[in-house]
Enzyme design. Sequence first.
Site, PDB file in Angstrom:
ATOM      1  NE  ARG A  66       0.331   6.154  -0.911  1.00  0.00           N
ATOM      2  CZ  ARG A  66       0.309   5.890   0.396  1.00  0.00           C
ATOM      3  NH1 ARG A  66      -0.839   5.716   1.015  1.00  0.00           N
ATOM      4  NH2 ARG A  66       1.436   5.845   1.079  1.00  0.00           N
TER       5      ARG A  66
ATOM      6  CB  SER B 131       6.410   4.572  -1.770  1.00  0.00           C
ATOM      7  OG  SER B 131       6.489   4.612  -0.372  1.00  0.00           O
TER       8      SER B 131
ATOM      9  CD  GLU C 184       2.641   6.210  -3.773  1.00  0.00           C
ATOM     10  OE1 GLU C 184       2.206   7.344  -3.582  1.00  0.00           O
ATOM     11  OE2 GLU C 184       3.483   5.668  -3.051  1.00  0.00           O
TER      12      GLU C 184
END
Length: 338
Positions: free
Chosen positions: A164, A237, A334
């Site tokens: 990520r 998420s 995130e």
Amino acid sequence: MKIFKNFSLQEHNTFGIQVITDYYIQIEDRGDLNLLTEQIDFSNDKYFILGVGSNILFTNNFNGYIIQNRCSEIKVTEQNNVYSIIRADAGCIWDNFVEFCLNTGVYGAENLSGIPGTVGASAVQNIGAYGREVSEFIYKVEFFDLIEKQFKTISANDCKFTYRNSIFKNELKDRALITSVTYRFPKKNELKINYADLEIYFSTNKIEINPISIRNAVLLVRNSKLPDYKITGNAGSFFKNPIVDSIKFKHLLSIFPDLKYFPVEENKYKIAAGWMIDKCGLKGFVYENAAVHEKQALVLINKTGKATGREILELSEIVKAKVFNTFEVTLESEVIIL
Ligand code: EPU
């Protein structure tokens, strides 16, 4: 190029947070980028490049320029027996790109079906799901350097992709406006279903395993766990799965034998943050107008549709504190918080 003043971003972030930006600028072709540098002083003015707003939490009105790239062409630029190369404009909706690939007989992206966002964001965020990460297929990325006012291209190797993360969230943050991403898909694509949810799906349904059935399975699993942002605001998420070293990992496993984890590299383990939040008893926890999703604790939702960015941020702080108190692991968001 279209410019809107005092523009509501409620329809432009999947949390559905009502905030106003001073300016909203839509880029409609490459030529617009030069016009943009006349309009904005990128060394001083505040700006943010937005895709579809599927990974962002606005906590305040935005006193600056929000820029959205709307170019969305997709082209197969090279095909041979070994690979297919496909170039897509950054503004292309990611899932339209996945569909295009499958319709063209190009396989690999099927596990990444249904992820909200754009092609440009796929590279920034190195999106991943169901056993695949997009960096496996990225070949090169073209961007407009907002400071040097010129187009540049970097190879996938130079993008510094990790979980990520990429150069676009670090060295090139606030500097690179991605214009296109070129992907290289090997013809001999290995189908990947070694992810618990997919294994269960294929063993219970007895369906032939091919790229199309994998796409369908991924879409079904996603829809069963992740809320549809068009109905309940969310950004997937909210936290990353934390990566810990083997000392920490062994310690956690000795206290929590049911720990959910994946080995990532030598002596490093990715711990399922959703499982930790769930273990803290926070699944479904409601805070003001926000909540922890009932089916996937890693997802925070705008429960009533009236949540403010602050409420979601405060809920995320509560979750982080509880997880830290229980596991001594710090969760990192995130989602980008503005
Ligand atoms: N789990 C629980 N309780 C929960 C949530 C998860 O026990 O409330 C357990 C699951 O049973 C499973 C493990 O935790 O054993 C991992 O859960 P899951 O397979 O749902 O995946 P995840 O790690 O929570 C990641 C990505 C998702 C992606 C899925 C599927 C991150 C931060 N998230 O979630 O990506 O869709 O894997 O590959 O890596 C996103 O980034 O926005 C996103 C949705």
